[in-house]
Scaffold this motif. Structure first.
Motif, short mmCIF file in Angstrom:
data_model
loop_
_atom_site.label_atom_id
_atom_site.label_comp_id
_atom_site.label_asym_id
_atom_site.label_seq_id
_atom_site.Cartn_x
_atom_site.Cartn_y
_atom_site.Cartn_z
N GLY A 14 9.22 1.02 -6.52
CA GLY A 14 9.70 2.39 -6.44
C GLY A 14 11.19 2.59 -6.50
N VAL A 15 12.00 1.54 -6.34
CA VAL A 15 13.46 1.69 -6.36
C VAL A 15 13.93 2.02 -7.77
N THR A 16 14.72 3.10 -7.89
CA THR A 16 15.25 3.48 -9.19
C THR A 16 16.69 3.99 -9.13
N HIS A 17 17.27 4.11 -7.94
CA HIS A 17 18.58 4.77 -7.80
C HIS A 17 19.39 4.09 -6.72
N PRO A 18 20.73 4.08 -6.84
CA PRO A 18 21.54 3.49 -5.77
C PRO A 18 21.25 4.05 -4.39
N ALA A 105 20.31 -8.79 -15.41
CA ALA A 105 21.73 -9.14 -15.30
C ALA A 105 22.67 -8.00 -15.66
N ALA A 106 23.90 -8.11 -15.17
CA ALA A 106 24.96 -7.18 -15.55
C ALA A 106 25.10 -7.16 -17.07
N GLY A 107 25.26 -5.96 -17.62
CA GLY A 107 25.45 -5.82 -19.05
C GLY A 107 24.17 -5.75 -19.84
N THR A 108 23.01 -5.80 -19.16
CA THR A 108 21.73 -5.72 -19.84
C THR A 108 20.98 -4.49 -19.34
N GLY A 109 19.77 -4.25 -19.90
CA GLY A 109 18.97 -3.13 -19.45
C GLY A 109 18.27 -3.43 -18.15
N GLY A 110 17.43 -2.49 -17.73
CA GLY A 110 16.69 -2.70 -16.50
C GLY A 110 17.20 -1.84 -15.37
N ILE A 111 16.36 -1.69 -14.35
CA ILE A 111 16.69 -0.83 -13.21
C ILE A 111 17.83 -1.44 -12.40
N GLY A 154 9.62 -7.63 -9.75
CA GLY A 154 10.66 -6.69 -10.13
C GLY A 154 10.20 -5.87 -11.31
N ASP A 155 11.15 -5.41 -12.13
CA ASP A 155 10.77 -4.59 -13.27
C ASP A 155 10.35 -5.47 -14.45
N ASP A 156 9.96 -4.82 -15.54
CA ASP A 156 9.42 -5.55 -16.69
C ASP A 156 10.45 -6.48 -17.32
N LEU A 157 11.73 -6.12 -17.27
CA LEU A 157 12.75 -6.93 -17.94
C LEU A 157 13.04 -8.22 -17.19
N ILE A 158 13.14 -8.16 -15.87
CA ILE A 158 13.37 -9.41 -15.13
C ILE A 158 12.13 -10.29 -15.18
N CYS A 159 10.96 -9.68 -15.23
CA CYS A 159 9.74 -10.49 -15.35
C CYS A 159 9.68 -11.19 -16.70
N ALA A 160 10.06 -10.50 -17.77
CA ALA A 160 10.07 -11.12 -19.09
C ALA A 160 11.09 -12.26 -19.16
N GLU A 161 12.27 -12.05 -18.60
CA GLU A 161 13.27 -13.11 -18.57
C GLU A 161 12.74 -14.33 -17.84
N SER A 162 12.11 -14.11 -16.70
CA SER A 162 11.62 -15.20 -15.87
C SER A 162 10.54 -16.00 -16.58
N GLU A 163 9.64 -15.30 -17.25
CA GLU A 163 8.56 -15.99 -17.96
C GLU A 163 9.11 -16.84 -19.10
N ALA A 164 10.23 -16.43 -19.69
CA ALA A 164 10.85 -17.19 -20.78
C ALA A 164 11.61 -18.41 -20.28
N THR A 182 15.58 5.16 -14.17
CA THR A 182 14.25 5.76 -14.30
C THR A 182 13.24 4.67 -14.61
N ALA A 183 12.09 4.73 -13.94
CA ALA A 183 11.05 3.72 -14.18
C ALA A 183 9.67 4.34 -14.01
N ARG A 184 8.72 3.74 -14.69
CA ARG A 184 7.31 4.05 -14.47
C ARG A 184 6.81 3.06 -13.42
N CYS A 185 6.49 3.56 -12.23
CA CYS A 185 6.25 2.70 -11.07
C CYS A 185 4.78 2.65 -10.68
N LEU A 186 4.36 1.49 -10.21
CA LEU A 186 3.06 1.38 -9.55
C LEU A 186 3.14 2.05 -8.19
N SER A 187 1.99 2.43 -7.65
CA SER A 187 1.97 2.87 -6.26
C SER A 187 2.27 1.67 -5.37
#
Length: 275
Positions: A14-18, A105-111, A154-164, A182-187
């Protein structure tokens, strides 16, 4: 089996904002509960697979965010920010490490992507010429000691990085990034079930895991948002100024290079431009 959990907050359910992760902000207390619940879900899944020892290291901001009264009673926790290995303090005691609530990471996408500090200070960090997230930096510290990463949430981007990067790792994607805030979040319930299931698989199939162990020598390159911050860290021995905003350092021993990063970032905080 001994499970070590490094618990960050930007990748929590659910985290999406500072405002969700900064102490004193109106939403922070609610997300402390969700952080603690995500950690407990990882512990529960690992316990179902036979793990019996759990060490949680607070790894977000001032590192005093978990609600200890809600934490699984079988877990021990390292609280406080004055730690030589920062987000990975105590990891050398583990058989497997989990990264809960991690982000890209800094400089990349993701929440709320960043590396160790806000993007208004550190724009990009590289390890041996490749973008380096906190997860990658921490995984190498564990991996070079022979300890694999078993779970990342975490979000989809850190999960994809980790799997790689981490052979055999299980991931629990609790949200899909739309943009930085902004994110599409699970409950929360669905996220906890996903984390629990992934943690169970990580422990029950630990034979699938291999440590992430990049070859040395190890060169970190830090690009700061301002020339002033780059200048402020040059008092640290062993650094080379590459240009106005970039500094680098190299060491044959990864832990030494890692500790230098922690020192550089602490010194960066003394600069008036730090934000």
């Amino acid at each position: 089996m001994r499970v070590y959990i490094s618990a960050d907050m930007e990748g929590v359910t659910g985290v999406t904002h500072p405002d969700d992760v900064i102490p004193g902000r109106p939403r922070y207390e609610a997300f402390r509960k969700l952080l603690t619940a995500d950690v407990n879900a990882a512990i529960e899944g690992a316990r179902r697979a036979g793990a019996r020892e759990f060490l949680v290291n607070e790894a977000h901001d001032g590192m005093r965010n978990l609600l200890l009264e809600r934490l699984d009673p079988e877990a021990e926790v390292i609280v406080g920010s004055r730690k030589p290995l920062s987000m990975m303090e105590g990891c050398n005691e583990a058989d497997v490490v989990f990264f809960v609530g991690y982000h890209s990471a800094a400089g990349t996408g993701g929440i709320l992507s960043h590396t160790f500090t806000g993007p208004s200070t550190l724009v990009r960090l590289e390890l041996n010429g490749e973008v380096c997230s906190e997860g990658r930096m921490n995984a190498a510290l564990a991996g070079l000691a022979g300890i694999p990463v078993g779970l990342v949430t975490g979000d989809d981007l850190i999960c994809a990085e980790s799997e790689a990067l981490y052979p055999g790792v299980r991931t629990a994607c609790v949200k899909t990034a739309v943009d930085r805030y902004t994110a599409r979040c699970l409950s929360p319930e669905a996220a906890r079930e996903r984390i629990c299931r992934a943690a169970f698989e990580a422990v029950s199939r630990r034979g699938d895991l291999s440590p992430y162990a990049p070859e040395g020598p190890y060169t970190f390159t830090a690009e700061f948002a301002s020339a002033s911050t780059a200048e402020s860290v040059m008092y640290f021995p062993g650094l080379k100024r590459l240009d106005d905003r970039r500094v680098c350092w190299t060491h044959e021993d990864y832990e030494t290079a890692f500790r230098m990063f922690i020192g550089v970032m602490r010194l960066a905080r003394t600069d008036p431009d730090y934000g």
